[in-house]
Design a protein around this motif. Structure first.
Motif, short mmCIF file in Angstrom:
data_model
loop_
_atom_site.label_atom_id
_atom_site.label_comp_id
_atom_site.label_asym_id
_atom_site.label_seq_id
_atom_site.Cartn_x
_atom_site.Cartn_y
_atom_site.Cartn_z
N ALA A 1 0.83 -1.21 0.00
CA ALA A 1 0.00 0.00 0.00
C ALA A 1 0.86 1.25 0.00
N TYR A 2 1.93 1.24 0.77
CA TYR A 2 2.79 2.41 0.88
C TYR A 2 3.48 2.72 -0.45
N HIS A 3 4.06 1.73 -1.09
CA HIS A 3 4.83 1.95 -2.31
C HIS A 3 3.97 2.01 -3.58
N ALA A 4 2.69 1.66 -3.46
CA ALA A 4 1.80 1.68 -4.62
C ALA A 4 1.72 3.07 -5.26
N GLU A 5 1.70 4.12 -4.45
CA GLU A 5 1.60 5.48 -5.00
C GLU A 5 2.70 5.76 -6.01
N GLN A 6 3.92 5.50 -5.62
CA GLN A 6 5.06 5.79 -6.48
C GLN A 6 5.07 4.88 -7.70
N ILE A 7 4.80 3.61 -7.50
CA ILE A 7 4.82 2.66 -8.62
C ILE A 7 3.70 2.96 -9.61
N GLU A 8 2.53 3.33 -9.11
CA GLU A 8 1.43 3.71 -10.01
C GLU A 8 1.78 4.96 -10.81
N THR A 9 2.51 5.88 -10.19
CA THR A 9 2.96 7.06 -10.93
C THR A 9 3.91 6.64 -12.05
N PHE A 10 4.83 5.73 -11.76
CA PHE A 10 5.74 5.23 -12.80
C PHE A 10 4.96 4.50 -13.90
N GLN A 11 3.96 3.73 -13.51
CA GLN A 11 3.19 2.98 -14.48
C GLN A 11 2.48 3.93 -15.46
N GLY A 12 2.10 5.09 -14.99
CA GLY A 12 1.44 6.07 -15.84
C GLY A 12 2.40 6.98 -16.58
N SER A 13 3.67 6.63 -16.57
CA SER A 13 4.70 7.45 -17.22
C SER A 13 5.37 6.63 -18.32
N ALA A 14 6.48 7.12 -18.81
CA ALA A 14 7.24 6.41 -19.84
C ALA A 14 8.19 5.36 -19.26
N ALA A 15 8.15 5.15 -17.96
CA ALA A 15 9.02 4.14 -17.36
C ALA A 15 8.68 2.75 -17.90
N ASP A 16 9.72 1.99 -18.22
CA ASP A 16 9.54 0.63 -18.71
C ASP A 16 9.40 -0.37 -17.58
N MET A 17 9.93 -0.01 -16.42
CA MET A 17 9.95 -0.91 -15.27
C MET A 17 10.17 -0.09 -14.01
N ALA A 18 10.08 -0.76 -12.89
CA ALA A 18 10.45 -0.16 -11.60
C ALA A 18 11.58 -1.01 -11.02
N SER A 19 12.35 -0.42 -10.15
CA SER A 19 13.35 -1.18 -9.42
C SER A 19 13.35 -0.70 -7.98
N ALA A 20 13.45 -1.64 -7.08
CA ALA A 20 13.52 -1.32 -5.65
C ALA A 20 14.93 -1.66 -5.19
N ILE A 21 15.62 -0.66 -4.69
CA ILE A 21 17.01 -0.88 -4.28
C ILE A 21 17.18 -0.60 -2.79
#
Length: 193
Positions: free
Chosen positions: A130-150
Motif C-alpha cells: 500500500a505504501y509503495h503503490a503510489e510511487q509505482i502507479e505514478t511510474f506505471q502512468g509514465s514512460a518508465a519501462d519498469m520499476a526497481s527497488a534498491i
C-alpha cells in the motif's frame, strides 16, 4: 515513522551532505539541479554509445516517497509531479540516444521507506504494498519501462514492492542491502530473502 539522519558505513553523514537526505529528486525543483542530473545521465549515455551497449537509466527517485517527501515539504501532488518529471528527464536522455544505442530502458527507482542500511520500523508486506503503490502507479502512468527497488533491508518490504508492481502491471527488479556476512540488515540471509 521517525526518520533519522542517514549513516554511511556506520558513521553519521555530515549535515551538509545529508541536507536533502540523499533525495536527488529534489534537484528537479531548479533549472540548475535539473541540468546537473541531465549532465550526470548524459555521461552514462555517452559511455553506452561509445561501447555500443544497452543502458538502464534509473530515475533519481530513491527518496521520492511519502515520508521523505513530507520532510522536504512536498505535497502529494508535488511528489507525484517529481516522480513523473524524473522519468521525463530520462525519456529525454533516451530519445537523444535511441538511434545510437539499443536497448535503453527507463526504470523508476523505489527506495526503502526508511533507511537503506538498517531496519527502523518494519512494515508487513501488505503495508509495504500500500505504501509503495503510489510511487509505482505514478511510474506505471509514465514512460518508465519498469520499476526497481534498491537497498531493501528486509523481506516484507521487498515483497510489498513486488506486489504493488504486479498490481500496477509494471515489471520490477528487487535488490537488497547485504552486509559483509551475507545477511540483510534485518539479519535474514540473502539466500532466504
Amino acid at each position: 515513522m521517525e526518520l533519522r539522519a542517514p549513516m554511511a558505513s556506520g558513521v553519521p553523514v555530515t549535515a551538509a551532505s545529508a541536507r536533502y537526505d540523499f533525495a536527488a529528486f529534489h534537484l528537479l525543483r531548479s533549472p540548475e539541479g535539473t541540468e546537473a542530473l541531465r549532465a550526470y545521465f548524459r555521461t552514462y549515455a555517452r559511455l553506452a554509445r561509445r561501447l555500443g551497449t544497452g543502458l538502464v537509466l534509473e530515475s533519481a527517485t530513491w527518496r521520492a516517497n511519502r515520508d521523505w517527501a513530507k520532510l522536504l515539504g512536498y505535497s502529494p501532488a508535488d511528489l507525484a509531479h517529481a516522480n513523473r518529471r524524473a522519468v521525463e528527464l530520462l525519456e529525454e536522455i533516451r530519445d537523444g540516444m535511441s538511434a545510437h544505442v539499443a536497448p535503453v530502458v527507463v526504470s523508476g527507482c523505489v527506495g526503502p521507506r526508511g533507511d537503506g542500511y538498517r531496519v527502523d520500523e518494519a512494515m508487513s508486506a501488505a503495508e509495504a504494498a500500500a505504501y509503495h503503490a503510489e510511487q509505482i502507479e505514478t511510474f506505471q502512468g509514465s514512460a518508465a519501462d519498469m520499476a526497481s527497488a534498491i537497498t531493501m533491508t528486509y523481506v516484507d518490504e521487498a515483497v510489498g514492492v513486488a506486489r504493488a508492481a504486479r498490481t500496477a502491471g509494471m515489471p520490477v527488479a528487487i535488490s537488497f542491502t547485504v552486509e559483509t556476512d551475507g545477511r540483510l540488515p534485518s539479519g535474514t540471509p540473502l539466500g532466504d530473502a
